[in-house]
Design an enzyme around this catalytic site. Structure first.
Site, mmCIF file in Angstrom:
data_model
loop_
_atom_site.group_PDB
_atom_site.id
_atom_site.type_symbol
_atom_site.label_atom_id
_atom_site.label_comp_id
_atom_site.label_asym_id
_atom_site.label_seq_id
_atom_site.Cartn_x
_atom_site.Cartn_y
_atom_site.Cartn_z
ATOM 1 N N SER A 142 66.883 -65.135 -7.638
ATOM 2 C CA SER A 142 65.769 -64.300 -8.082
ATOM 3 C C SER A 142 64.800 -64.103 -6.929
ATOM 4 C CB SER A 142 65.039 -64.970 -9.245
ATOM 5 O OG SER A 142 63.809 -64.321 -9.528
ATOM 6 N N TYR A 156 60.910 -71.756 -13.124
ATOM 7 C CA TYR A 156 62.092 -70.904 -12.969
ATOM 8 C C TYR A 156 62.288 -70.531 -11.501
ATOM 9 C CZ TYR A 156 64.945 -66.634 -13.387
ATOM 10 O OH TYR A 156 65.917 -65.665 -13.244
#
Length: 247
Positions: A142, A156
């Site tokens: 990501s 995350y």
């Protein structure tokens, strides 16, 4: 025919990747955790287009389930040559000061430990010294690994940072064994995951702040993943493709 395993393949980027891999001639193993109906729909779409696929349930954060999933793939009798570590979780947007150990550990269990376990089992099957035919692994990271996701998902983002280090280290470790390991770093992509974070319309909220002035589509990420898995990327390993619209 070679097998490609896509974890979290029933929706979003995983689904788009599974469909494209099916069109490219792989037999696609569509992994899912809960939604059997969604996974089966992906399988049926691939088959209807003339491809081959099957659904396979496993919580990748559970070692025994990962081992069982790969054992099931072995039973198909065709070589596993591609792995897409796409499965990942996040929770409602939160500042670090409000995060519990339970939340942090759940994120790390799936996003980090689960990815490690899938890589471990794939290497055992792909590596030339083990009698494998070689292969390629793509980890779906990501842009948060670079940006930190402050005020929203630092846990995350940190898990994806760990995945990036895994990509770098494993790529060197298995380069001489016929296995390439690369990563894609999607940014603001239109997927259901934003609903898990409590803001389904997140991409539309932030798109004007992106250099390209728009969010990305899962299919755009899938194209990069499938390229990295292909022979067209035969000399590419330990690399990261940014898919964040310039962010």
């Amino acid at each position: 025919m070679a097998i490609a395993l896509v974890t979290g393949g029933s929706r979003g980027i995983g689904k788009a990747t599974a469909l494209l891999l099916g069109a490219e001639g792989y037999r696609v193993a569509v992994n899912y955790q809960h939604n059997a109906q969604a996974a089966q729909s992906v399988v049926e779409t691939i088959i209807a287009a003339g491809g081959k696929a099957f659904a396979i349930q496993a919580d990748i954060g559970e070692e025994s389930q990962v081992v069982a999933m790969f054992a099931r793939i072995d039973e198909v009798g065709e070589p596993l040559t591609a792995l897409v570590n796409n499965a990942g979780i996040l929770f409602t947007q939160s500042r670090v000061e409000a995060m519990t150990a339970e939340r942090i550990n759940q994120v790390l269990r799936t996003n980090v430990t689960g990815t490690f376990l899938c890589c471990r089992e794939a290497v055992k099957r792909m590596a030339l010294p083990h009698g494998g035919k070689g292969g390629a692994i793509v980890n779906v990271s990501s842009a948060g690994a670079r940006l930190g996701s402050p005020g929203e998902y630092v846990d995350y983002a940190a898990s994806k940072g760990a995945m990036d280090t895994l990509t770098t280290g494993l790529s060197v470790e298995v380069a001489a064994q016929g296995i390439r390991v690369n990563s894609v770093r999607p940014g603001f992509i239109y997927t259901d995951m934003h609903a898990s974070g409590g803001e389904p319309g997140r991409v539309d909220r932030v798109k004007s702040m992106l250099p390209m002035q728009r969010g990305g589509q899962p299919e755009e990420v899938a194209q990069a993943i499938v390229w990295l898995l292909s022979e067209k990327a035969s000399y590419v390993t330990g690399s990261f493709i940014e898919l964040a619209g310039g962010k």
